[in-house]
Scaffold this active site. Sequence first.
Site, PDB file in Angstrom:
ATOM      1  N   TYR A 193      -1.968  -1.471  10.983  1.00  0.00           N
ATOM      2  CA  TYR A 193      -2.233  -1.953   9.621  1.00  0.00           C
ATOM      3  C   TYR A 193      -1.082  -1.552   8.689  1.00  0.00           C
ATOM      4  CZ  TYR A 193      -3.732  -1.704   4.817  1.00  0.00           C
ATOM      5  OH  TYR A 193      -3.749  -1.817   3.447  1.00  0.00           O
ATOM      6  N   LYS A 253       2.128  -3.771   6.497  1.00  0.00           N
ATOM      7  CA  LYS A 253       2.544  -3.702   5.086  1.00  0.00           C
ATOM      8  C   LYS A 253       4.048  -3.434   4.988  1.00  0.00           C
ATOM      9  CE  LYS A 253      -1.361  -4.752   3.419  1.00  0.00           C
ATOM     10  NZ  LYS A 253      -1.532  -6.095   2.837  1.00  0.00           N
ATOM     11  N   SER A 301       0.827  -1.206   0.000  1.00  0.00           N
ATOM     12  CA  SER A 301       0.000   0.000   0.000  1.00  0.00           C
ATOM     13  C   SER A 301       0.861   1.257   0.000  1.00  0.00           C
ATOM     14  CB  SER A 301      -0.862  -0.025   1.260  1.00  0.00           C
ATOM     15  OG  SER A 301      -1.464   1.215   1.476  1.00  0.00           O
TER      16      SER A 301
HETATM   17  C1  WQD Z   1      -9.932   8.930   0.804  1.00  0.00           C
HETATM   18  C2  WQD Z   1     -10.162  10.399   1.101  1.00  0.00           C
HETATM   19  C3  WQD Z   1     -10.595  10.831   3.429  1.00  0.00           C
HETATM   20  C4  WQD Z   1     -14.414   8.751   3.691  1.00  0.00           C
HETATM   21  C5  WQD Z   1      -7.303   3.958   3.008  1.00  0.00           C
HETATM   22  C6  WQD Z   1      -6.256   3.285   3.832  1.00  0.00           C
HETATM   23  C7  WQD Z   1      -5.118   2.857   2.978  1.00  0.00           C
HETATM   24  C8  WQD Z   1      -5.633   2.018   1.886  1.00  0.00           C
HETATM   25  C9  WQD Z   1      -6.774   2.545   1.131  1.00  0.00           C
HETATM   26  C10 WQD Z   1      -6.086  -0.269   2.179  1.00  0.00           C
HETATM   27  C11 WQD Z   1      -9.486  10.861   2.386  1.00  0.00           C
HETATM   28  C12 WQD Z   1     -11.801  11.195   2.580  1.00  0.00           C
HETATM   29  C13 WQD Z   1     -13.224   9.287   3.224  1.00  0.00           C
HETATM   30  C14 WQD Z   1     -15.474   9.637   4.037  1.00  0.00           C
HETATM   31  C15 WQD Z   1     -14.094  11.514   3.405  1.00  0.00           C
HETATM   32  N1  WQD Z   1      -5.305   0.711   1.899  1.00  0.00           N
HETATM   33  N2  WQD Z   1     -13.059  10.644   3.084  1.00  0.00           N
HETATM   34  N3  WQD Z   1     -15.269  10.988   3.876  1.00  0.00           N
HETATM   35  O1  WQD Z   1      -7.638   6.948   3.702  1.00  0.00           O
HETATM   36  O2  WQD Z   1      -6.687   7.345   1.391  1.00  0.00           O
HETATM   37  O3  WQD Z   1      -6.744   5.071   2.321  1.00  0.00           O
HETATM   38  O4  WQD Z   1      -7.771   3.036   2.052  1.00  0.00           O
HETATM   39  O5  WQD Z   1      -6.851  -0.898   2.284  1.00  0.00           O
HETATM   40  O6  WQD Z   1      -4.187   2.207   3.735  1.00  0.00           O
HETATM   41  O7  WQD Z   1      -5.805   4.200   4.812  1.00  0.00           O
HETATM   42  O8  WQD Z   1      -8.851   6.118   1.610  1.00  0.00           O
HETATM   43  O9  WQD Z   1     -11.179   6.097   0.847  1.00  0.00           O
HETATM   44  O10 WQD Z   1     -10.710   6.145   3.327  1.00  0.00           O
HETATM   45  O11 WQD Z   1     -10.243   8.182   1.968  1.00  0.00           O
HETATM   46  O12 WQD Z   1     -13.973  12.731   3.274  1.00  0.00           O
HETATM   47  O13 WQD Z   1     -16.553   9.232   4.484  1.00  0.00           O
HETATM   48  O14 WQD Z   1     -11.571  10.605   1.323  1.00  0.00           O
HETATM   49  O15 WQD Z   1     -10.436  11.737   4.471  1.00  0.00           O
HETATM   50  O16 WQD Z   1      -9.056  12.172   2.195  1.00  0.00           O
HETATM   51  P1  WQD Z   1      -7.448   6.480   2.329  1.00  0.00           P
HETATM   52  P2  WQD Z   1     -10.322   6.564   1.968  1.00  0.00           P
END
Ligand code: WQD
Length: 338
Positions: A150, A154, A125
């Site tokens: 987590y 990785k 990741s």
């Molecule tokens: C994306 C953006 C949130 C939800 C995560 C894991 C990472 C990975 C992929 C594994 C961010 C914003 C989100 C919401 C929002 N690997 N957001 N409202 O955090 O980049 O990565 O998933 O599985 O290890 O950390 O992805 O989709 O959660 O968020 O505003 O309800 O959307 O703050 O900026 P992230 P995400």
Amino acid sequence: MKILVTGGLGFIGSHVVVELQQEGFEVVIIDNLSNTDISVLDGITAITDKKPVFEKLDLRDKVSVVSFFERNADITGVIHFAASKAVGESVKNPLLYYENNLNTLVYILQELQKKDSAKFIFSSSCTVYGQAHTMPITENAPVQKAMSPYGNTKQIGEEIIQDVCRTSSSLKAIALRYFNPIGAHDSFKIGELPLGVPQNLVPYITQTAMGIREHLSVFGGDYPTLDGTAIRDYIHVVDLAKAHVTALKKLINEAQGPIYDYFNIGTGKGSSVLEVINAFEKVSRQKLNYKMVERRAGDVVEAYADTAKANEFLGWKSIFTLEEALESAWKWEQKMRN
Ligand code: WQD
């Protein structure tokens, strides 16, 4: 050639199984069904017309892992997805993550090490970079101290594989560092199946548009970005799936190829949360109910990939646009609910 896909009924795993089968690989899936549904097997079969062999198995059970590899001695490659992936849960229950994500990795590598020749693709990741200091992120960016157990699994996972490859002339491995996978297969027979309240942005958006969630909370409008919201690199899951097949072929075909290597798998384009919302509104032709709220703990400001290494060494490049990926996620959500 027979390939084991662990976690092959999950979101990314299922799309990889389809691509592998379509490229002529024989696929065996292991999944413990902890975060997916057995019906995904039918979805895969409906697309490829070939039911992959499936075994329900928990990879934490070492005896079962050893017995599986004894019964399937002709497996020469493994694509390893089976792992837990909820950042918040990992903070609350770190040992579950170390056991699920690292013990299982060790057991599989122990079996592969017994073989004359084996290929291994690891699901890593972009989280290993933390908040990188420069954008886009190249593979030369330093791995920074993980912000969650987590993320740590990785980082440690990559190190374990690298150490094993150093001492084993028969094992070749590639770690793929995914950015943010979204979307669904264009047959709409497989896609993302989040259990409970989605943690990730795109399933939260599609469920809100569907009326399952009242509104989307945008986590943070005061980031130092153009519109104040955080930036990520959203990649279509089919593009991501194809990267696995390309990486596997690289390991198979190049006698002198990498013993261990790692690649960013993203589009190279950063999109803010508001840009994702706008693009979604365009493709779904509806307004999305959203509210700006506080930042989410642990989120980085921005992360998008420099994909030159994957382009050059794997000959892989993403094809789908953000709009196409969002449209497929939206169609999948609608199909799933009807
Ligand atoms: C994306 C953006 C949130 C939800 C995560 C894991 C990472 C990975 C992929 C594994 C961010 C914003 C989100 C919401 C929002 N690997 N957001 N409202 O955090 O980049 O990565 O998933 O599985 O290890 O950390 O992805 O989709 O959660 O968020 O505003 O309800 O959307 O703050 O900026 P992230 P995400």
